[in-house]
Scaffold this active site. Structure first.
Site, PDB file in Angstrom:
ATOM      1  N   GLY A  11      15.083 -85.458 -16.255  1.00  0.00           N
ATOM      2  CA  GLY A  11      14.386 -86.624 -16.801  1.00  0.00           C
ATOM      3  C   GLY A  11      12.942 -86.366 -17.170  1.00  0.00           C
ATOM      4  O   GLY A  11      12.137 -87.291 -17.218  1.00  0.00           O
ATOM      5  N   SER A  12      12.580 -85.116 -17.435  1.00  0.00           N
ATOM      6  CA  SER A  12      11.176 -84.840 -17.817  1.00  0.00           C
ATOM      7  C   SER A  12      10.861 -85.480 -19.163  1.00  0.00           C
ATOM      8  O   SER A  12       9.760 -85.978 -19.373  1.00  0.00           O
ATOM      9  CB  SER A  12      10.902 -83.334 -17.837  1.00  0.00           C
ATOM     10  OG  SER A  12      11.585 -82.714 -18.902  1.00  0.00           O
ATOM     11  N   ASN A  13      11.846 -85.529 -20.051  1.00  0.00           N
ATOM     12  CA  ASN A  13      11.610 -86.238 -21.318  1.00  0.00           C
ATOM     13  C   ASN A  13      11.469 -87.735 -21.071  1.00  0.00           C
ATOM     14  O   ASN A  13      10.631 -88.397 -21.689  1.00  0.00           O
ATOM     15  CB  ASN A  13      12.765 -85.970 -22.289  1.00  0.00           C
ATOM     16  CG  ASN A  13      12.558 -84.684 -23.066  1.00  0.00           C
ATOM     17  OD1 ASN A  13      11.828 -84.650 -24.045  1.00  0.00           O
ATOM     18  ND2 ASN A  13      13.182 -83.621 -22.619  1.00  0.00           N
ATOM     19  N   ASN A 101      19.376 -89.188 -30.178  1.00  0.00           N
ATOM     20  CA  ASN A 101      19.505 -88.127 -29.178  1.00  0.00           C
ATOM     21  C   ASN A 101      18.561 -86.990 -29.535  1.00  0.00           C
ATOM     22  O   ASN A 101      18.225 -86.803 -30.708  1.00  0.00           O
ATOM     23  CB  ASN A 101      20.949 -87.610 -29.164  1.00  0.00           C
ATOM     24  CG  ASN A 101      21.156 -86.485 -28.152  1.00  0.00           C
ATOM     25  OD1 ASN A 101      20.724 -86.578 -27.008  1.00  0.00           O
ATOM     26  ND2 ASN A 101      21.799 -85.404 -28.598  1.00  0.00           N
ATOM     27  N   HIS A 103      18.291 -82.843 -29.215  1.00  0.00           N
ATOM     28  CA  HIS A 103      19.070 -81.642 -28.877  1.00  0.00           C
ATOM     29  C   HIS A 103      18.114 -80.442 -28.924  1.00  0.00           C
ATOM     30  O   HIS A 103      17.334 -80.316 -29.888  1.00  0.00           O
ATOM     31  CB  HIS A 103      20.230 -81.471 -29.866  1.00  0.00           C
ATOM     32  CG  HIS A 103      21.104 -80.314 -29.531  1.00  0.00           C
ATOM     33  ND1 HIS A 103      21.974 -80.332 -28.463  1.00  0.00           N
ATOM     34  CD2 HIS A 103      21.203 -79.080 -30.088  1.00  0.00           C
ATOM     35  CE1 HIS A 103      22.594 -79.165 -28.392  1.00  0.00           C
ATOM     36  NE2 HIS A 103      22.141 -78.379 -29.363  1.00  0.00           N
TER      37      HIS A 103
END
Ligand code: GRF
Length: 186
Positions: A11-13, A101, A103
């Site tokens: 979950g760093s993003n 999303n 990627h």
């Protein structure tokens, strides 16, 4: 505008996006959703005081529970950030062109089922690519196949390995993902 973030792992993003919008009143991160009860992203949400919801496969795939939750939260954009399940059609139909999303490669190369995390960077290295990067795209019924919104690149040198490539890619993610979200919502 209100967004939710889906994350399955670290979950760093998610944290980066939450922090970015913390001082921007026009966009609120309403919640984080995860399919992993042990995901570190849950600890980040507790620390950041962001509501987090866990759902299992049944709730996600075999019911409208997640769709109803998101409709109740009045969501304008669903952001997948390290979320590893395919999005079911009921969610895509409920939020057309509202699911994006990120990627960690330059799609259409190095995408598809099972291509995530270091496997992507390992494949980039093994193929002796001279560059890699990130792709932010709309989500449809298939992994990593929706219309591309944004791409950013970084170099790959022979001395790079999967983890050094991952580090460069994460920097691109942290720099660009919140700004692309902000632009989409403006
Ligand atoms: C990121 O590299 C993202 O591109 C990919 O999964 C990873 C998630 O990392 N989809 P984190 O959980 O945000 O740290």
């Amino acid at each position: 505008k209100r967004i939710v973030i889906f994350a399955s792992g670290s979950g760093s993003n998610a944290e980066n996006i939450i922090s970015f919008f913390r001082e921007k009143p026009e966009v609120a991160v309403a919640a984080v959703l995860t399919n992993k009860q042990t995901a570190t992203v849950l600890d980040r949400c507790e620390r950041l005081n962001v509501p987090a919801f866990y759902f299992n496969n049944t709730a996600f795939r075999d019911s409208d529970a997640v769709v109803h939750l998101l409709q109740g939260l009045n969501i304008d954009l669903i952001v997948l950030a390290g979320f590893l399940w395919k999005i079911p059609s009921n969610l895509i139909e409920a939020f057309p062109d509202k699911i994006i999303n990120i990627h960690p490669a330059l799609l259409p190369k190095y995408g598809g089922k099972g291509m995530y995390g270091d496997r992507v960077h390992q494949a980039v290295k093994e193929n002796k690519e001279s560059e890699t990067g990130i792709t932010i795209h709309y989500v449809n019924e298939n992994y990593d196949e929706g219309a591309i919104i944004f791409q950013a690149k970084t170099d790959v040198v022979p001395s790079d390995d999967a983890s050094s490539i991952a580090q460069k890619v994460h920097l691109l993610e942290y720099e660009h993902f919140p700004k692309v979200i902000e632009k989409l919502l403006s």
